[in-house]
Write a protein that holds these residues in place. Structure first.
Motif, PDB file in Angstrom:
ATOM      1  N   GLN A 120       0.854  -1.175   0.000  1.00 14.88           N
ATOM      2  CA  GLN A 120       0.000   0.000   0.000  1.00 14.88           C
ATOM      3  C   GLN A 120       0.897   1.235   0.000  1.00 14.88           C
ATOM      4  OE1 GLN A 120      -2.487   0.075   3.456  1.00 14.88           O
ATOM      5  NE2 GLN A 120      -3.937   1.476   2.555  1.00 14.88           N
ATOM      6  N   SER A 121       0.627   2.163  -0.891  1.00 17.84           N
ATOM      7  CA  SER A 121       1.455   3.369  -0.928  1.00 17.84           C
ATOM      8  C   SER A 121       1.096   4.236   0.274  1.00 17.84           C
ATOM      9  CB  SER A 121       1.247   4.135  -2.231  1.00 17.84           C
ATOM     10  OG  SER A 121      -0.109   4.476  -2.376  1.00 17.84           O
ATOM     11  N   PRO A 122       2.108   4.662   1.031  1.00 22.12           N
ATOM     12  CA  PRO A 122       1.828   5.471   2.217  1.00 22.12           C
ATOM     13  C   PRO A 122       1.248   6.831   1.836  1.00 22.12           C
ATOM     14  CG  PRO A 122       4.185   5.339   1.839  1.00 22.12           C
ATOM     15  CD  PRO A 122       3.517   4.457   0.814  1.00 22.12           C
ATOM     16  N   GLN A 123       0.297   7.268   2.630  1.00 24.62           N
ATOM     17  CA  GLN A 123      -0.313   8.571   2.400  1.00 24.62           C
ATOM     18  C   GLN A 123       0.559   9.630   3.075  1.00 24.62           C
ATOM     19  OE1 GLN A 123      -3.001   9.126   0.543  1.00 24.62           O
ATOM     20  NE2 GLN A 123      -3.097   6.952   0.074  1.00 24.62           N
ATOM     21  N   PRO A 124       0.916  10.668   2.364  1.00 25.44           N
ATOM     22  CA  PRO A 124       1.721  11.715   2.996  1.00 25.44           C
ATOM     23  C   PRO A 124       0.913  12.395   4.097  1.00 25.44           C
ATOM     24  CG  PRO A 124       0.996  12.409   0.821  1.00 25.44           C
ATOM     25  CD  PRO A 124       0.566  10.981   1.002  1.00 25.44           C
ATOM     26  N   PRO A 125       1.588  12.802   5.168  1.00 20.70           N
ATOM     27  CA  PRO A 125       0.848  13.476   6.244  1.00 20.70           C
ATOM     28  C   PRO A 125       0.244  14.782   5.743  1.00 20.70           C
ATOM     29  CG  PRO A 125       3.215  13.493   6.680  1.00 20.70           C
ATOM     30  CD  PRO A 125       2.998  12.698   5.437  1.00 20.70           C
ATOM     31  N   GLU A 126      -0.909  15.086   6.264  1.00 20.34           N
ATOM     32  CA  GLU A 126      -1.609  16.299   5.855  1.00 20.34           C
ATOM     33  C   GLU A 126      -0.908  17.510   6.469  1.00 20.34           C
ATOM     34  OE1 GLU A 126      -6.266  16.916   5.136  1.00 20.34           O
ATOM     35  OE2 GLU A 126      -5.714  16.665   7.227  1.00 20.34           O
ATOM     36  N   THR A 127      -0.625  18.499   5.655  1.00 15.88           N
ATOM     37  CA  THR A 127       0.071  19.695   6.142  1.00 15.88           C
ATOM     38  C   THR A 127      -0.898  20.577   6.922  1.00 15.88           C
ATOM     39  OG1 THR A 127      -0.426  20.988   4.179  1.00 15.88           O
ATOM     40  CG2 THR A 127       1.602  19.670   4.132  1.00 15.88           C
ATOM     41  N   THR A 128      -0.330  21.461   7.726  1.00 17.32           N
ATOM     42  CA  THR A 128      -1.149  22.398   8.497  1.00 17.32           C
ATOM     43  C   THR A 128      -1.947  23.295   7.552  1.00 17.32           C
ATOM     44  OG1 THR A 128       0.504  22.374  10.256  1.00 17.32           O
ATOM     45  CG2 THR A 128      -1.072  24.188  10.277  1.00 17.32           C
ATOM     46  N   PHE A 129      -1.330  23.711   6.451  1.00 15.56           N
ATOM     47  CA  PHE A 129      -2.018  24.559   5.488  1.00 15.56           C
ATOM     48  C   PHE A 129      -3.231  23.837   4.901  1.00 15.56           C
ATOM     49  CE2 PHE A 129      -2.619  26.200   1.144  1.00 15.56           C
ATOM     50  CZ  PHE A 129      -2.954  27.506   1.455  1.00 15.56           C
ATOM     51  N   LYS A 130      -3.056  22.557   4.541  1.00 13.16           N
ATOM     52  CA  LYS A 130      -4.164  21.772   3.970  1.00 13.16           C
ATOM     53  C   LYS A 130      -5.276  21.610   5.002  1.00 13.16           C
ATOM     54  CE  LYS A 130      -5.422  18.126   1.118  1.00 13.16           C
ATOM     55  NZ  LYS A 130      -5.636  18.172  -0.259  1.00 13.16           N
ATOM     56  N   ARG A 131      -4.904  21.350   6.261  1.00 10.95           N
ATOM     57  CA  ARG A 131      -5.912  21.230   7.324  1.00 10.95           C
ATOM     58  C   ARG A 131      -6.650  22.554   7.503  1.00 10.95           C
ATOM     59  NH1 ARG A 131      -1.990  18.559  10.643  1.00 10.95           N
ATOM     60  NH2 ARG A 131      -2.115  20.292  12.078  1.00 10.95           N
ATOM     61  N   LEU A 132      -5.911  23.674   7.386  1.00 10.99           N
ATOM     62  CA  LEU A 132      -6.542  24.987   7.508  1.00 10.99           C
ATOM     63  C   LEU A 132      -7.552  25.190   6.382  1.00 10.99           C
ATOM     64  CD1 LEU A 132      -6.798  27.752   8.840  1.00 10.99           C
ATOM     65  CD2 LEU A 132      -4.915  28.544   7.405  1.00 10.99           C
ATOM     66  N   LEU A 133      -7.178  24.842   5.150  1.00 10.61           N
ATOM     67  CA  LEU A 133      -8.104  24.968   4.026  1.00 10.61           C
ATOM     68  C   LEU A 133      -9.339  24.090   4.225  1.00 10.61           C
ATOM     69  CD1 LEU A 133      -5.806  25.096   0.875  1.00 10.61           C
ATOM     70  CD2 LEU A 133      -7.217  26.924   1.823  1.00 10.61           C
ATOM     71  N   ASN A 134      -9.148  22.874   4.727  1.00  9.56           N
ATOM     72  CA  ASN A 134     -10.280  21.972   4.952  1.00  9.56           C
ATOM     73  C   ASN A 134     -11.178  22.437   6.086  1.00  9.56           C
ATOM     74  OD1 ASN A 134      -9.562  20.254   2.890  1.00  9.56           O
ATOM     75  ND2 ASN A 134      -8.352  18.919   4.208  1.00  9.56           N
ATOM     76  N   SER A 135     -10.624  23.214   7.010  1.00  8.82           N
ATOM     77  CA  SER A 135     -11.416  23.630   8.162  1.00  8.82           C
ATOM     78  C   SER A 135     -12.207  24.917   7.910  1.00  8.82           C
ATOM     79  CB  SER A 135     -10.514  23.805   9.382  1.00  8.82           C
ATOM     80  OG  SER A 135      -9.618  24.879   9.181  1.00  8.82           O
ATOM     81  N   ILE A 136     -11.903  25.639   6.844  1.00 10.74           N
ATOM     82  CA  ILE A 136     -12.624  26.879   6.537  1.00 10.74           C
ATOM     83  C   ILE A 136     -13.985  26.525   5.962  1.00 10.74           C
ATOM     84  CG2 ILE A 136     -12.664  28.939   5.075  1.00 10.74           C
ATOM     85  CD1 ILE A 136      -9.619  29.004   5.309  1.00 10.74           C
ATOM     86  N   GLU A 137     -14.998  27.154   6.521  1.00  7.06           N
ATOM     87  CA  GLU A 137     -16.370  26.907   6.069  1.00  7.06           C
ATOM     88  C   GLU A 137     -17.017  28.241   5.720  1.00  7.06           C
ATOM     89  OE1 GLU A 137     -18.300  24.894   9.264  1.00  7.06           O
ATOM     90  OE2 GLU A 137     -17.178  23.058   8.941  1.00  7.06           O
ATOM     91  N   ALA A 138     -17.758  28.251   4.660  1.00  7.42           N
ATOM     92  CA  ALA A 138     -18.471  29.472   4.259  1.00  7.42           C
ATOM     93  C   ALA A 138     -19.837  29.457   4.928  1.00  7.42           C
ATOM     94  CB  ALA A 138     -18.611  29.545   2.752  1.00  7.42           C
ATOM     95  N   LYS A 139     -19.914  30.093   6.093  1.00  6.39           N
ATOM     96  CA  LYS A 139     -21.183  30.246   6.802  1.00  6.39           C
ATOM     97  C   LYS A 139     -21.051  31.468   7.712  1.00  6.39           C
ATOM     98  CE  LYS A 139     -20.137  26.822  10.402  1.00  6.39           C
ATOM     99  NZ  LYS A 139     -20.537  25.573  10.974  1.00  6.39           N
ATOM    100  N   PRO A 140     -22.105  31.885   8.296  1.00  5.55           N
ATOM    101  CA  PRO A 140     -22.016  33.107   9.117  1.00  5.55           C
ATOM    102  C   PRO A 140     -20.886  33.010  10.140  1.00  5.55           C
ATOM    103  CG  PRO A 140     -24.280  32.441   8.897  1.00  5.55           C
ATOM    104  CD  PRO A 140     -23.447  31.356   8.274  1.00  5.55           C
ATOM    105  N   GLY A 141     -20.096  34.050  10.188  1.00  2.00           N
ATOM    106  CA  GLY A 141     -18.967  34.153  11.097  1.00  2.00           C
ATOM    107  C   GLY A 141     -18.307  35.492  10.849  1.00  2.00           C
ATOM    108  N   ILE A 142     -17.006  35.560  11.043  1.00  5.18           N
ATOM    109  CA  ILE A 142     -16.287  36.802  10.798  1.00  5.18           C
ATOM    110  C   ILE A 142     -16.137  36.982   9.294  1.00  5.18           C
ATOM    111  CG2 ILE A 142     -14.120  38.036  11.199  1.00  5.18           C
ATOM    112  CD1 ILE A 142     -13.814  36.305  13.729  1.00  5.18           C
ATOM    113  N   TYR A 143     -16.689  38.025   8.745  1.00  4.90           N
ATOM    114  CA  TYR A 143     -16.670  38.327   7.318  1.00  4.90           C
ATOM    115  C   TYR A 143     -17.212  37.168   6.464  1.00  4.90           C
ATOM    116  CZ  TYR A 143     -13.722  42.118   8.930  1.00  4.90           C
ATOM    117  OH  TYR A 143     -13.238  43.212   9.581  1.00  4.90           O
ATOM    118  N   GLY A 144     -18.151  36.403   7.008  1.00  3.79           N
ATOM    119  CA  GLY A 144     -18.788  35.331   6.241  1.00  3.79           C
ATOM    120  C   GLY A 144     -18.047  34.005   6.263  1.00  3.79           C
ATOM    121  N   PHE A 145     -16.964  33.911   7.006  1.00  4.53           N
ATOM    122  CA  PHE A 145     -16.211  32.656   7.085  1.00  4.53           C
ATOM    123  C   PHE A 145     -15.965  32.306   8.547  1.00  4.53           C
ATOM    124  CE2 PHE A 145     -15.119  34.291   2.940  1.00  4.53           C
ATOM    125  CZ  PHE A 145     -15.260  33.170   2.141  1.00  4.53           C
ATOM    126  N   SER A 146     -15.900  31.006   8.803  1.00 10.54           N
ATOM    127  CA  SER A 146     -15.545  30.552  10.145  1.00 10.54           C
ATOM    128  C   SER A 146     -14.547  29.423  10.001  1.00 10.54           C
ATOM    129  CB  SER A 146     -16.787  30.089  10.907  1.00 10.54           C
ATOM    130  OG  SER A 146     -17.347  28.952  10.288  1.00 10.54           O
TER     131      SER A 146
END
Length: 174
Positions: A139-165
């Motif tokens: 099985q090919s090892p999955q590279p660890p998820e970077t902090t930047f990628k986790r930050l992008l995945n955690s951003i949601e477009a819903k009511p919050g500060i300037y429309g993002f949380s």
């Protein structure tokens, strides 16, 4: 280990190997034999956890399961006649199994006494273990998820500060 209403489902998430217990439910001897070896098959299934799935028919659904197996296996089903009960081991789920690709092995339990059947089940266990180990090694090892990628995945477009949380659980997951 799964006692199932259908053999075409996928009860585990991404198992490495499948084992299907096949028998003729209208044959009283095979049904009695099945009850005697169920515990041994369940023990084998418990040892693998989510890496392998052993499917046994729910007694109330055996006619439907037989029809599923017959349709999925096509001509191979008729080759199994006279060799049942048995265990079909495959690295692919039954609905995607291509008999001609050779990614399966059938273990016949026909004319086995209980001790011989337990020996066959031990062989099934060994084969399943080899399949799981082989797939883990290759099985090919999955590279660890970077902090930047986790930050992008955690951003949601819903009511919050300037429309993002930011979903902090996604950001700081382990």
């Amino acid at each position: 280990m799964w006692v199932t209403q259908s053999y075409l489902g996928d009860p585990d998430k991404d198992p490495k190997v499948y084992a299907y217990y096949l028998f003729e439910d209208y044959n009283g001897e095979q049904e009695s034999f099945t009850r005697q070896i169920e515990g041994k098959l369940a023990h084998v299934g418990d040892q693998f956890g989510p890496h392998a799935t052993i499917l046994m028919p729910n007694r109330h659904n055996t006619p439907r399961i037989e029809a599923e197996v017959r349709n999925a296996l096509g001509a191979f089903w008729w080759e199994l006649q006279g060799q049942l009960p048995g265990i079909l081991v495959s690295t692919t789920i039954l609905s995607k199994l291509q008999i001609e690709d050779g990614q399966h092995h059938f273990f016949s339990l026909n004319k086995c006494d209980l001790d011989s059947a337990f020996d066959v089940i031990t062989s099934v266990h060994r084969l399943m273990q080899q399949c799981v180990e082989y797939q883990h090694k290759n099985q090919s090892p999955q590279p660890p998820e970077t902090t930047f990628k986790r930050l992008l995945n955690s951003i949601e477009a819903k009511p919050g500060i300037y429309g993002f949380s930011v979903d902090l659980k996604k950001l700081f997951k382990k």
